[in-house]
Design a protein around this motif. Structure first.
Motif, short mmCIF file in Angstrom:
data_model
loop_
_atom_site.label_atom_id
_atom_site.label_comp_id
_atom_site.label_asym_id
_atom_site.label_seq_id
_atom_site.Cartn_x
_atom_site.Cartn_y
_atom_site.Cartn_z
N PRO A 126 83.03 -48.56 34.43
CA PRO A 126 83.07 -46.86 34.87
C PRO A 126 84.52 -46.59 34.80
CG PRO A 126 83.35 -48.11 36.70
CD PRO A 126 83.00 -49.35 35.22
N PRO A 127 84.08 -44.69 34.38
CA PRO A 127 85.81 -44.07 33.04
C PRO A 127 86.54 -44.12 34.56
CG PRO A 127 84.32 -42.60 34.22
CD PRO A 127 83.49 -43.76 34.47
N PRO A 128 88.53 -44.50 33.73
CA PRO A 128 89.03 -44.03 35.10
C PRO A 128 89.23 -42.89 36.28
CG PRO A 128 90.06 -43.80 32.44
CD PRO A 128 88.57 -44.14 32.55
N THR A 146 85.09 -56.61 45.41
CA THR A 146 84.51 -54.89 44.76
C THR A 146 84.39 -54.70 43.94
OG1 THR A 146 87.27 -53.89 45.34
CG2 THR A 146 85.35 -54.42 47.49
N ASP A 147 85.23 -56.45 42.83
CA ASP A 147 84.64 -55.80 40.78
C ASP A 147 83.53 -54.52 40.92
OD1 ASP A 147 84.08 -56.17 38.41
OD2 ASP A 147 85.82 -57.28 38.01
N ALA A 148 83.04 -54.40 39.89
CA ALA A 148 81.85 -53.38 40.73
C ALA A 148 80.81 -54.55 38.79
CB ALA A 148 82.06 -52.48 39.46
N LYS A 149 82.03 -54.82 38.45
CA LYS A 149 81.48 -55.63 37.26
C LYS A 149 80.61 -56.43 37.19
CE LYS A 149 81.95 -57.37 32.64
NZ LYS A 149 82.86 -57.51 31.30
N ARG A 150 80.84 -57.35 38.53
CA ARG A 150 80.49 -58.78 39.39
C ARG A 150 79.71 -58.68 40.14
NH1 ARG A 150 83.88 -62.41 43.44
NH2 ARG A 150 82.76 -64.04 43.82
N SER A 151 79.95 -56.96 40.26
CA SER A 151 78.41 -56.06 41.86
C SER A 151 76.97 -56.24 40.73
CB SER A 151 79.03 -54.68 42.66
OG SER A 151 80.08 -55.31 43.39
#
Length: 285
Positions: free
Chosen positions: A33-35, A195-200
């Motif tokens: 996701p963009p910062p 909460t890592d989005a990549k891990r999710s």
């Protein structure tokens, strides 16, 4: 038998693997996701922005209310064995964080801590506008939570120290600062990992379980550092107790409980973004 072996072989290879696993799946399906923008004016006219701030206020209010009462209950007892002791205090802090993060994660992200907010700001997970609003609401919630405890039990609150953080006898300010830095690093690093989005994107169960490791990290850090500083790792928690208690004991070393957590949060953000989330170099060959 030959027919059966052929059927087994056919069944094992009938359906080819369509979804690559592990890192390959992340590389193909996940998009970073963009910062978050540094300042987003549209947030100020959004109800979700203020709703998130209210959620942070209420969560921090409840956090201080329950935890300070627990600390006072232990101090009121004639000895540790007659109360829940240090383990009980640690469970109160960790258990409340677990419950409150679970309740507020979908509304505000469940920060309940200016150090967590600061770490996520450095990682560009939220805007500066939202971060400042969260920190203000967290501090107000902490002040109100400690104030309600004092309102219910004024004399015990003043006699028992009001849950204010201070450097314990036998430890230096450097010891206390180091304990707060490392303790907050553990907490914020756990927040990033849980909460890592990549891990999710790979493990769908991660968002559901995220409050558990965060609460457990708070529990473990309290076990380690309660004898040193009473454990802050949360500037709002220390500020609320210090303002309502309002004695030298709560203010003498108060800077430690802001500087330490903010340094720990910054180190955790840098470590997670630079080391853990670093994208490996790809060869053109």
């Amino acid at each position: 038998m030959e027919g059966k072996e052929e059927d087994v072989h056919l069944g094992a290879n009938k359906f080819t693997e369509r979804q690559p696993l592990g890192t390959a799946a992340q590389d193909r399906d996940y998009k970073e996701p963009p910062p978050a923008p540094l300042f987003e004016a549209s947030e100020l006219s959004s109800w979700s922005f203020y709703r998130a701030g209210i959620a942070e206020f209420v969560a921090t209010f409840l956090f201080l209310y329950v935890t300070i009462l627990t600390v006072m209950g232990v101090k009121r007892s004639p000895n540790m064995c007659a109360s829940v002791g240090i383990q009980g205090i640690a469970w109160a802090f960790g258990g409340m964080i677990f419950a409150l993060v679970y309740c507020t994660a979908g509304i505000s992200g469940g920060h309940i801590n200016p150090a967590v907010t600061f770490g996520l700001l450095l990682a560009r997970k939220l805007s500066l506008t939202r971060a400042l609003f969260y920190i203000v609401m967290q501090c107000l919630g902490a002040i109100c939570g400690a104030g309600v405890v004092k309102g219910f039990q004024k004399t015990p609150y003043e006699v028992l120290g009001g849950g204010a953080n201070s450097v314990a006898h036998g430890y230096t300010k450097g010891d206390a600062l180091g304990a707060e830095i490392v303790g907050t690093f553990v907490l914020v690093y756990t927040v990033f990992s849980a909460t890592d989005a990549k891990r999710s994107a790979r493990d769908s169960h991660v968002p559901i379980l995220a409050p558990l490791p965060i609460g457990f990290a708070v529990f473990l850090v309290h076990l380690a550092t309660i004898p040193i500083t009473g454990t802050s790792i949360n500037p709002a928690r220390s500020l609320g107790a210090a303002i309502i208690y309002n004695r030298d004991q709560g203010w003498n070393d108060h800077w430690i409980f802001w500087v330490g957590p903010f340094i720990g949060a910054a180190l955790a953000a840098i470590y997670h973004q630079v080391v853990i989330r670093a994208i490996p170099f790809k060869s053109n060959c």
